[in-house]
Design an enzyme around this catalytic site. Structure first.
Site, PDB file in Angstrom:
ATOM      1  N   HIS A  22      11.971  57.976   0.205  1.00  0.00           N
ATOM      2  CA  HIS A  22      11.648  58.369  -1.166  1.00  0.00           C
ATOM      3  C   HIS A  22      10.190  58.037  -1.507  1.00  0.00           C
ATOM      4  O   HIS A  22       9.464  58.872  -2.055  1.00  0.00           O
ATOM      5  CB  HIS A  22      12.585  57.664  -2.146  1.00  0.00           C
ATOM      6  CG  HIS A  22      14.006  58.110  -2.031  1.00  0.00           C
ATOM      7  ND1 HIS A  22      14.946  57.836  -3.001  1.00  0.00           N
ATOM      8  CD2 HIS A  22      14.656  58.820  -1.081  1.00  0.00           C
ATOM      9  CE1 HIS A  22      16.112  58.349  -2.646  1.00  0.00           C
ATOM     10  NE2 HIS A  22      15.958  58.941  -1.475  1.00  0.00           N
ATOM     11  N   SER A  55      15.672  64.041   0.509  1.00  0.00           N
ATOM     12  CA  SER A  55      15.175  63.224  -0.593  1.00  0.00           C
ATOM     13  C   SER A  55      13.675  62.992  -0.531  1.00  0.00           C
ATOM     14  O   SER A  55      12.992  62.948  -1.561  1.00  0.00           O
ATOM     15  CB  SER A  55      15.911  61.885  -0.632  1.00  0.00           C
ATOM     16  OG  SER A  55      17.301  62.080  -0.791  1.00  0.00           O
TER      17      SER A  55
END
Length: 298
Positions: A248, A202
């Site tokens: 993220h 991610s």
């Protein structure tokens, strides 16, 4: 009497061949402003007719170059395919090997006796980045346990990767991907609980989101689609309890910074500036890890 063309007021740049026309588009090879009559569609953006026909002058490179100065290749998505295949291969290995792969290679700051995964005690002594296992910062970015997790990440890689690889070139795209992955793991290391285990691509994928936004801005494309998609992913990031938001955000910031340096570097010293930007991001990653390690083991 010579015919006078009306001159536009100051504002946008003017086409280098038609000075009376304003334009917001530039040739992705020579960076000169071009109007619709001078545009030739390319794999990324537009090129002027001189560059397309190889008549841009002896001062230009003989080999075609990407927007960021990389070499144009026959398969502009090769690195994307390799990364996708590598993630899938590791996912299959995790399914076959069980929790040990995750414990040995996942992102973990520092864990001691009693650390468990899915109810199984798997740590006989101290493990983690703070204990010298710095490889976890990178290996964690290729680990997935759930089919939905790898499915979403690989969909993002396939959606964003080819256009970025085409615009940057292979080596620059690899640098973008790996630095984004490392930055995501680093922010998790710095802000998450030391014994919080995390994994997944991610961070790297959010780095591609950030880079795509920078590239769209550089080419003056409509940014609304990528911004909407990014906003949706950020909402998911901060509303799902099982997501490591630090990875993220770390990947997003690093990806945007690296891409900005790559696509805005001046042509005269483009490679040197791009290397310097990547080195600066890497230096921040190293410094952050050193500070966090000192906190945990001091």
């Amino acid at each position: 009497m010579a015919q006078q063309h009306p001159q536009p007021p100051p504002g946008l740049a003017r086409c280098y061949r038609h000075q009376e026309r304003e334009t917001g588009v530039r040739c992705t090879r020579c960076d000169r402003p071009i109007c619709p009559d001078c545009m030739v569609s390319a794999s990324v953006g537009y090129q002027c007719r001189q560059c397309v026909h190889g008549a841009a002058g002896a001062g230009r490179a003989a080999r075609p170059r990407t927007l960021a100065g990389g070499s144009v290749t026959a398969d502009p998505a090769l690195v994307t395919k390799v990364l996708l295949a590598l993630n899938v291969a590791v996912f299959i290995a995790v399914l076959a090997g069980g929790d040990q792969w995750v414990v040995n290679l996942g992102m973990l700051g520092l864990a001691t006796d009693g650390f468990t995964v899915q109810g199984l005690q798997l740590v006989p002594n101290e493990i983690g980045v703070a204990d010298g296992e710095v490889y976890r910062l990178l290996t964690a970015a290729f680990l997935h346990q759930e089919i939905w997790h790898i499915g979403f990440n690989m969909l993002g890689l396939w959606f964003l990767g080819p256009s970025l690889e085409s615009a940057l070139g292979r080596s620059r795209f690899i640098a973008l991907y790996l630095l984004s992955a490392l930055a995501g793991s680093t922010l998790s290391y710095a802000l998450a609980e030391p014994n919080q285990l995390s994994l997944g691509a991610s961070g790297a994928i959010f780095g591609l989101f950030g880079a795509t936004a920078v590239l769209a801005r550089r080419l003056r494309y409509d940014m609304r689609p990528i911004l909407v998609l990014l906003a949706i992913n950020l909402v998911i990031t901060f509303t799902w309890s099982s997501i490591a938001w630090q990875a993220h955000i770390g990947g997003l910031v690093a990806g945007a910074a690296v891409a900005f340096g790559m696509v805005h570097a001046p042509r005269q010293r483009r490679t040197a500036v791009q290397i310097a930007v990547c080195a600066a991001v890497a230096l921040v990653i190293v410094a952050t890890c050193l500070v966090r390690t000192a906190q945990l083991v001091g």
